[in-house]
Enzyme design. Structure first.
Site, PDB file in Angstrom:
ATOM      1  N   HIS A 202       0.829  -1.199   0.000  1.00 18.61           N
ATOM      2  CA  HIS A 202       0.000   0.000   0.000  1.00 18.61           C
ATOM      3  C   HIS A 202       0.869   1.257   0.000  1.00 18.61           C
ATOM      4  O   HIS A 202       0.432   2.323  -0.448  1.00 18.61           O
ATOM      5  CB  HIS A 202      -0.917   0.032   1.224  1.00 18.61           C
ATOM      6  CG  HIS A 202      -1.988  -1.004   1.197  1.00 18.61           C
ATOM      7  ND1 HIS A 202      -1.807  -2.266   1.712  1.00 18.61           N
ATOM      8  CD2 HIS A 202      -3.246  -0.981   0.696  1.00 18.61           C
ATOM      9  CE1 HIS A 202      -2.922  -2.969   1.552  1.00 18.61           C
ATOM     10  NE2 HIS A 202      -3.807  -2.216   0.936  1.00 18.61           N
ATOM     11  N   ASP A 274      -4.605  -6.016  -8.017  1.00 22.95           N
ATOM     12  CA  ASP A 274      -4.824  -5.317  -6.764  1.00 22.95           C
ATOM     13  C   ASP A 274      -5.007  -3.841  -7.105  1.00 22.95           C
ATOM     14  O   ASP A 274      -4.806  -3.420  -8.249  1.00 22.95           O
ATOM     15  CB  ASP A 274      -3.643  -5.534  -5.816  1.00 22.95           C
ATOM     16  CG  ASP A 274      -4.039  -5.432  -4.345  1.00 22.95           C
ATOM     17  OD1 ASP A 274      -5.130  -4.898  -4.059  1.00 22.95           O
ATOM     18  OD2 ASP A 274      -3.267  -5.877  -3.480  1.00 22.95           O
TER      19      ASP A 274
END
Length: 547
Positions: A202, A274
């Site tokens: 992230h 993702d």
């Protein structure tokens, strides 16, 4: 009925739109009251996305979420092609991940492994999928199939079923079977494995430095088993796998997605990226360039994340320009659209275009789901050390720690004598999907809890770690234990167990890096209190596989 063979009848703009898996929520395309905003109608009409991922915790209940998804489907139905959307969310812990009122939380995947019962794990997974489908969410981004081999991994943790490939394969398969039992769509993640990283994708671009033999022996088996079991989708990882492609993250790597996943492992389903907004990709590539690279590598659905309208438009325009310029053959786009439309047909997307909000209330509120959650939490709690348990019903107890104190407090009040509470995580509020509640007690707080511990019979301290055990939490436990008989309740990975002595210790595998589920669910609180009052036999080792 959706005809995946009619792709030639679609315009190139519509076909590219089907590859877009856009995000809504957390301030994007929603009104202040948490409803799809007018701009969302413009996005669906202009970009014609094939899928929508719902982010954030909506405080309305299942009835409102069913109406929310119906609204999204109505927007798609109003376009010229009228192809229904795939609607998705994570739901790793249940629909409580996105609907904060009237929904049921369940143990993490690692917690389900700790029960030692794959059949129970399958039932839990089916209940989650049943709840999600009742609200119009046919696609949940689970199961996690990463093998958690690195104790310093900051992002996987209790989200993984365990620490060895056999355990992960068994419990990830149980999760998939539960999803399929009720007609849901499974998404295995994060290919080819995010379990041996020390960075969070992230925020940074991790590297997997294992050799090819280790990857094939440790990290690929769960995906291979899931492919054999008919997994519908596989999500890519934003991780550079040095032994396969040292130059690109897996999401953008043709050797990984086409060479390894398609050709070597024989996967024929939908490959979904993702979120492309994650820094591992966003900080290194432009949004349009990244989308083109992902599709060229072998991805079918490009999960954008919750990004502004202009970023979505840039993604679409880059894919369109790549086709028109000859960099992406239209036949490559067609193949992805065929897979996506076939997936929608298998999911019954046309028949489920509208769901019944009353049925959503009935399904999510059923007693069988609540009793299943209670049983799963009770069986997932692991007693690893016993310092004088049980706690008696008349004992004076100090309840303190870095997470969950407020949620545990009413259950302690009902179970024990006078209870003194002192929460050391005053602000557990998350401002985004990736911000984290505080877990670092201050020096002043340590002195306070030590003083309080001196006046009670027993103390219970909640801890949380997802990698190295924070030194401040170690000092917290040591300060309390010097004044009172103490039991630690670990709410994250039980990494600290080997570093603590002279205290009782419960592993719950309850929360991930974000503190989900937050707050600690009542069923989990009851399981913790029940273990403190009537402790089972001490486990000799962690029931989550061998590292």
């Amino acid at each position: 009925m959706i005809d995946e063979h009619a792709v030639d009848e679609l315009s190139i703009e519509t076909k590219i739109g089907q590859l877009l898996h856009i995000g809504i929520g957390l301030g994007h395309f929603e009104t202040d009251t948490g409803w799809p905003a007018e701009e969302m109608a413009d996005v669906v009409d202009e970009l014609r996305p094939g899928a929508v991922r719902i982010y954030g915790t909506h405080r309305a209940g299942p009835y409102a979420m069913a109406e929310y998804t119906n609204c999204l489907q109505e927007l798609a139905d109003g376009t010229d092609h009228a192809i229904p959307l795939l609607l998705s969310a994570d739901c790793e812990y249940g629909t409580v991940d996105i609907v904060g009122h009237g929904t049921q939380a369940y143990p993490s995947l690692m917690g389900r492994t700790a029960t030692g019962d794959p059949d129970l794990a399958r039932e839990v997974s089916a209940a989650i999928a049943r709840d999600a489908c009742s609200m119009g969410l046919s696609l949940t981004h689970r199961p996690v199939a990463d093998v958690h081999t690195n104790p310093d991994n900051p992002v996987i943790g209790v989200r993984s079923p365990g620490t060895d490939p056999a355990t992960v394969s068994q419990y990830a398969t149980a999760a998939l079977e539960g999803i399929h039992d009720v007609g849901g769509i499974g998404v295995a993640k994060h290919f080819p494995g995010h379990g041996d990283t020390e960075l969070d994708s992230h925020h940074e671009l991790p590297h997997v430095t294992d050799d090819r033999e280790t990857i094939e022996r440790v990290h690929l088996p769960p995906f291979e088993v899931l492919i054999e079991e008919g997994i519908d989708c596989i999500m890519t990882s934003h991780v550079v796998v040095d032994a396969i492609d040292p130059d690109r993250p897996a999401t953008l790597s043709k050797p990984v997605l086409t060479g390894l996943l398609r050709e070597d492992l024989g996967f024929e389903g939908v490959v979904v990226t993702d979120a492309m907004m994650m820094d591992a990709v966003a900080e290194n590539y432009g949004v349009g360039e990244a989308a083109v690279r992902a599709v060229a590598a072998g991805a079918d659905l490009v999960l954008t994340g919750y990004v502004p309208h202009e970023d979505l438009r840039e993604t679409r325009d880059a894919l369109l320009a790549a086709v028109e310029g000859g960099d992406l053959p239209e036949s490559r786009i067609d193949r992805s659209v065929e897979r996506i439309l076939a997936l929608k047909e298998r999911a019954g997307a046309t028949d489920r275009r509208r769901v019944d909000p009353v049925e959503a209330l009935e399904v999510t509120g059923r007693e069988t789901h609540r009793s299943l959650a209670r049983e799963a939490y009770e069986r997932s709690v692991t007693l690893l050390a016993d310092d004088g348990l049980p706690i008696g019903g008349n004992d004076a107890v100090l309840l303190t720690g870095v997470r969950g104190v407020g949620a545990l407090e009413p259950h302690f009040d009902r179970a024990f004598g006078p209870v003194v509470t002192c929460s050391l995580a005053p602000d557990g509020t998350r401002t985004s999907a990736n911000s984290k509640p505080a877990t670092e007690p201050t020096t002043d707080a340590l002195q306070t809890v030590r003083t309080l511990a001196a006046d009670v019979d027993r103390a219970v301290v909640t801890t949380y770690s997802r990698e190295a055990f924070p030194e401040s939490q170690r000092r917290l436990v040591e300060n309390v234990a010097e004044e009172a008989s103490t039991t630690v309740v670990s709410l994250g990975l039980p990494n600290e167990f080997s570093e603590l002595s002279g205290v009782g210790y419960l592993g719950t595998y309850l929360q991930d890096r974000l503190g989900l589920p937050d707050p600690v669910p009542d069923a989990a609180s009851q399981a913790i209190v029940g273990t403190l009052r009537e402790p089972p036999a001490v486990r000799e080792s962690l029931p989550i596989g061998d590292r």
